[in-house]
Design a protein around this motif. Structure first.
Motif, PDB file in Angstrom:
ATOM      1  N   GLY A 144       0.825  -1.201   0.000  1.00 53.01           N
ATOM      2  CA  GLY A 144       0.000   0.000   0.000  1.00 53.01           C
ATOM      3  C   GLY A 144       0.861   1.254   0.000  1.00 53.01           C
TER       4      GLY A 144
ATOM      5  N   ARG B 236     -12.073  -3.788   0.815  1.00 52.76           N
ATOM      6  CA  ARG B 236     -11.590  -2.466   1.185  1.00 52.76           C
ATOM      7  C   ARG B 236     -12.661  -1.751   1.991  1.00 52.76           C
ATOM      8  NH1 ARG B 236     -11.502   0.535  -4.778  1.00 52.76           N
ATOM      9  NH2 ARG B 236     -13.776   0.707  -5.040  1.00 52.76           N
TER      10      ARG B 236
ATOM     11  N   THR C 117      -9.327   5.177  -2.704  1.00 54.51           N
ATOM     12  CA  THR C 117      -8.690   5.379  -1.409  1.00 54.51           C
ATOM     13  C   THR C 117      -9.439   4.627  -0.319  1.00 54.51           C
ATOM     14  OG1 THR C 117      -7.785   7.542  -2.018  1.00 54.51           O
ATOM     15  CG2 THR C 117      -8.101   7.098   0.332  1.00 54.51           C
TER      16      THR C 117
ATOM     17  N   VAL D  68      -8.647   1.455   3.175  1.00 54.61           N
ATOM     18  CA  VAL D  68      -7.804   0.417   3.750  1.00 54.61           C
ATOM     19  C   VAL D  68      -8.190  -0.894   3.071  1.00 54.61           C
ATOM     20  CG1 VAL D  68      -7.127  -0.844   5.823  1.00 54.61           C
ATOM     21  CG2 VAL D  68      -7.629   1.614   5.952  1.00 54.61           C
ATOM     22  N   TYR D  69      -7.192  -1.586   2.550  1.00 53.23           N
ATOM     23  CA  TYR D  69      -7.427  -2.821   1.819  1.00 53.23           C
ATOM     24  C   TYR D  69      -7.057  -4.012   2.705  1.00 53.23           C
ATOM     25  CZ  TYR D  69      -8.324  -0.333  -2.509  1.00 53.23           C
ATOM     26  OH  TYR D  69      -8.877   0.471  -3.475  1.00 53.23           O
TER      27      TYR D  69
ATOM     28  N   GLY E 273      -4.782  -5.105   7.239  1.00 53.34           N
ATOM     29  CA  GLY E 273      -5.118  -3.989   6.365  1.00 53.34           C
ATOM     30  C   GLY E 273      -3.906  -3.168   5.970  1.00 53.34           C
ATOM     31  N   THR E 274      -3.958  -2.629   4.767  1.00 54.17           N
ATOM     32  CA  THR E 274      -2.917  -1.734   4.287  1.00 54.17           C
ATOM     33  C   THR E 274      -3.582  -0.537   3.619  1.00 54.17           C
ATOM     34  OG1 THR E 274      -0.890  -1.588   2.947  1.00 54.17           O
ATOM     35  CG2 THR E 274      -2.656  -2.934   2.056  1.00 54.17           C
ATOM     36  N   GLN E 275      -3.068   0.652   3.926  1.00 54.15           N
ATOM     37  CA  GLN E 275      -3.697   1.879   3.437  1.00 54.15           C
ATOM     38  C   GLN E 275      -3.284   2.159   1.994  1.00 54.15           C
ATOM     39  OE1 GLN E 275      -5.865   4.187   5.078  1.00 54.15           O
ATOM     40  NE2 GLN E 275      -6.010   5.053   2.999  1.00 54.15           N
TER      41      GLN E 275
ATOM     42  N   THR F 113      -3.860   5.278  -0.672  1.00 57.80           N
ATOM     43  CA  THR F 113      -4.341   6.642  -0.830  1.00 57.80           C
ATOM     44  C   THR F 113      -4.027   7.121  -2.239  1.00 57.80           C
ATOM     45  OG1 THR F 113      -3.959   7.117   1.513  1.00 57.80           O
ATOM     46  CG2 THR F 113      -4.250   9.004   0.047  1.00 57.80           C
TER      47      THR F 113
END
Length: 115
Positions: free
Chosen positions: A9, A38, A90, A92-93, A108-110, A112
């Motif tokens: 991310g 997400r 955009t 959190v995945y 989770g990984t952000q 943006t």
């Protein structure tokens, strides 16, 4: 306790690409499906894409044609290639692996996407 660890991310400009990876810390058997979800602020978590053990894939309509999911059951890894990113991507995945007995989630990984 098997954990899923996401990576890849970050911050990217609109139109750019990112590749998310998810790896299990241990062995997971009897995988039915692997996928990515997400969650954007103030919104519910939604399915982005999923790949079954037979290789069938399905995607959210909003990402179809731009995102590609792939996985390796033997290595317990799943990837999400995201192209032509938009600000509305955009979120959190979260990585998800579903087996016959358990539903695993990553932390989770952000992602943006700036306009």
């Amino acid at each position: 306790q098997v954990q899923l660890v996401e990576s890849g991310g970050g911050l990217v400009q609109a139109g750019g690409s990112l590749r998310l990876s998810c790896a299990a810390s241990g062995s997971i058997s009897s995988i039915n499906a692997m996928g990515w979800f997400r969650q954007a602020p103030m919104k519910q978590r939604e399915l982005v894409g999923r790949i079954t053990s037979s290789g069938s894939t399905n995607y959210a309509g909003s990402v179809k044609g731009r995102f590609t999911i792939s996985g390796d059951n033997a290595k317990n890894t799943v990837y999400l290639q995201m192209n032509s990113l938009k600000p509305e991507d955009t979120a959190v995945y979260f990585c998800n692996i579903v087996t016959a007995w358990k539903n695993y989630w990553g932390q989770g990984t952000q992602v943006t996407v700036s306009s």
